[in-house]
Motif scaffolding. Structure first.
Motif, PDB file in Angstrom:
ATOM      1  N   GLU A 186      20.738 -42.629 -20.396  1.00 24.52           N
ATOM      2  CA  GLU A 186      19.662 -42.089 -21.198  1.00 24.52           C
ATOM      3  C   GLU A 186      19.205 -40.983 -20.445  1.00 24.52           C
ATOM      4  O   GLU A 186      18.947 -40.965 -19.275  1.00 24.52           O
ATOM      5  N   VAL A 187      19.037 -39.811 -21.253  1.00 21.75           N
ATOM      6  CA  VAL A 187      18.489 -38.476 -20.480  1.00 21.75           C
ATOM      7  C   VAL A 187      17.674 -37.806 -21.525  1.00 21.75           C
ATOM      8  O   VAL A 187      17.330 -37.850 -22.544  1.00 21.75           O
ATOM      9  N   SER A 188      16.752 -36.860 -20.666  1.00 25.03           N
ATOM     10  CA  SER A 188      15.985 -36.188 -21.437  1.00 25.03           C
ATOM     11  C   SER A 188      16.779 -35.196 -22.282  1.00 25.03           C
ATOM     12  O   SER A 188      17.628 -34.560 -22.238  1.00 25.03           O
ATOM     13  N   GLU A 189      15.923 -34.804 -23.681  1.00 27.24           N
ATOM     14  CA  GLU A 189      16.646 -33.977 -24.387  1.00 27.24           C
ATOM     15  C   GLU A 189      16.730 -32.618 -23.646  1.00 27.24           C
ATOM     16  O   GLU A 189      17.674 -31.687 -23.722  1.00 27.24           O
ATOM     17  N   LEU A 190      15.721 -31.921 -22.989  1.00 24.97           N
ATOM     18  CA  LEU A 190      15.828 -30.739 -22.274  1.00 24.97           C
ATOM     19  C   LEU A 190      15.705 -31.041 -20.807  1.00 24.97           C
ATOM     20  O   LEU A 190      14.915 -32.099 -20.299  1.00 24.97           O
ATOM     21  N   GLY A 191      16.136 -30.165 -20.000  1.00 31.26           N
ATOM     22  CA  GLY A 191      16.184 -30.318 -18.453  1.00 31.26           C
ATOM     23  C   GLY A 191      16.847 -31.342 -17.782  1.00 31.26           C
ATOM     24  O   GLY A 191      17.855 -31.932 -18.499  1.00 31.26           O
ATOM     25  N   GLY A 192      16.663 -31.803 -16.598  1.00 25.99           N
ATOM     26  CA  GLY A 192      17.219 -32.746 -16.002  1.00 25.99           C
ATOM     27  C   GLY A 192      18.627 -32.373 -15.459  1.00 25.99           C
ATOM     28  O   GLY A 192      19.612 -33.190 -15.398  1.00 25.99           O
ATOM     29  N   HIS A 193      18.862 -31.206 -15.243  1.00 25.42           N
ATOM     30  CA  HIS A 193      20.300 -30.858 -14.842  1.00 25.42           C
ATOM     31  C   HIS A 193      20.427 -31.212 -13.360  1.00 25.42           C
ATOM     32  O   HIS A 193      19.626 -31.520 -12.526  1.00 25.42           O
ATOM     33  N   THR A 194      21.927 -31.117 -12.849  1.00 29.19           N
ATOM     34  CA  THR A 194      21.874 -31.690 -11.391  1.00 29.19           C
ATOM     35  C   THR A 194      22.775 -30.279 -10.682  1.00 29.19           C
ATOM     36  O   THR A 194      23.536 -29.778 -11.411  1.00 29.19           O
ATOM     37  N   LEU A 195      22.337 -30.060  -9.714  1.00 32.45           N
ATOM     38  CA  LEU A 195      23.025 -29.009  -8.770  1.00 32.45           C
ATOM     39  C   LEU A 195      23.831 -29.839  -7.886  1.00 32.45           C
ATOM     40  O   LEU A 195      23.455 -30.632  -7.161  1.00 32.45           O
ATOM     41  N   TRP A 196      25.011 -28.959  -7.792  1.00 31.82           N
ATOM     42  CA  TRP A 196      25.786 -29.281  -6.287  1.00 31.82           C
ATOM     43  C   TRP A 196      26.107 -28.153  -5.559  1.00 31.82           C
ATOM     44  O   TRP A 196      26.385 -27.053  -6.203  1.00 31.82           O
ATOM     45  N   ALA A 197      26.245 -28.296  -4.258  1.00 37.19           N
ATOM     46  CA  ALA A 197      26.503 -27.039  -3.491  1.00 37.19           C
ATOM     47  C   ALA A 197      27.836 -27.614  -2.439  1.00 37.19           C
ATOM     48  O   ALA A 197      27.936 -28.610  -2.044  1.00 37.19           O
TER      49      ALA A 197
END
Length: 266
Positions: free
Chosen positions: A118-129
């Motif tokens: 389950e995730v939010s409709e907007l936002g909640g992205h994940t970054l990797w470096a």
């Protein structure tokens, strides 16, 4: 059985990261495809399988394509499988910092994986470096210096458990800040949980550690993914670090985690 090499790959950026489509990880994977997927993982470091919709047991088997799943000593276990760890950020809290998983052990986790439920409709992205690209851009004198430097971390696994109240640090572990990955490339290996650097003076540590953390998190080395329920992602925890962006307020975020790691070194 899934046909050999039928999948498609879509690069997420010029340095690393990819989405793989046209393959069903819920079905058995033949040996040739396993070998090919491992090669993709070594090259791209972060692989995303959209709408994989894996069950807990299928997630474990998907990770097993790449390395052996890890039995975490302190994590809360999923009722359907002991090697799967459920998270709900509304109760477990958020991990919105750049970090590497499993730095409390030697070696740390080789792989982390998530299935989003389950995730939010907007936002909640994940970054990797990409820590290997970050290392490549260091000057040669700095690379030489770092060959003899290690970062020190809290080694109490209990302090890393879901919702744990981190008490006094009584035991530590150190990891070299430069490591050679199985893909043949050197990379930085440093996380925001580092207490200090060994191999340099305290004053040098206080100058070097913030520099390394800042350098490794440069946008020049990052990719970003957003999520839908059912997505499956796994990443090379020894060659990247990640950041779960906290821009979704009290919105939902539930996922299942499966880890992989080689046996601890004595």
């Amino acid at each position: 059985m899934t046909s050999t090499l039928t999948y498609r790959i879509h690069r997420a950026g010029p340095l690393f990261g990819a989405e793989i489509s046209d393959i069903d990880l819920a079905q058995p994977i033949d040996d040739a495809t396993r070998t090919a997927l491992r090669a993709e993982f070594d090259e791209h470091k972060v692989l995303v399988f959209r709408s994989a919709n894996l069950t807990p047991a299928q997630q474990v088997e998907a990770v097993r394509i790449f390395d052996e799943p890890f039995d975490h000593p302190t994590a809360v276990r999923h009722p359907e499988h002991p090697l799967v760890y459920p998270y709900d950020v509304q109760s477990t809290g958020k991990a919105s910092t750049w970090h590497i998983g499993g730095v409390w052990r030697t070696p740390p986790f080789s792989i982390e994986s998530l299935v989003y439920e389950e995730v939010s409709e907007l936002g909640g992205h994940t970054l990797w470096a990409d820590l290997q690209a970050a290392y490549d851009d260091l000057s040669e004198p700095v690379k030489v210096l770092l060959e003899g430097v290690s970062a020190v971390y809290d080694s109490n696994a209990v302090h890393y458990a879901q919702g744990a109240d981190r008490g006094e640090i009584k035991q530590t572990v150190s990891h070299p800040v430069v490591r050679l990955d199985r893909n043949g490339r050197k990379g930085l290996f440093v996380s925001t949980g580092a207490l200090r650097l060994e191999g340099v003076t305290d004053r040098e540590s206080k100058a070097l550690l913030p520099f390394l953390l800042d350098h490794a998190s440069s946008p020049n080395y990052t990719i970003r993914f957003g999520w839908n329920a059912g997505d499956f992602v796994l990443w090379n925890n020894l060659a990247t670090w990640h950041y779960a962006i906290d821009d979704y307020g009290v919105g939902p975020r539930r996922y299942r985690k499966v880890l992989a790691a080689t046996p601890e070194q004595s």
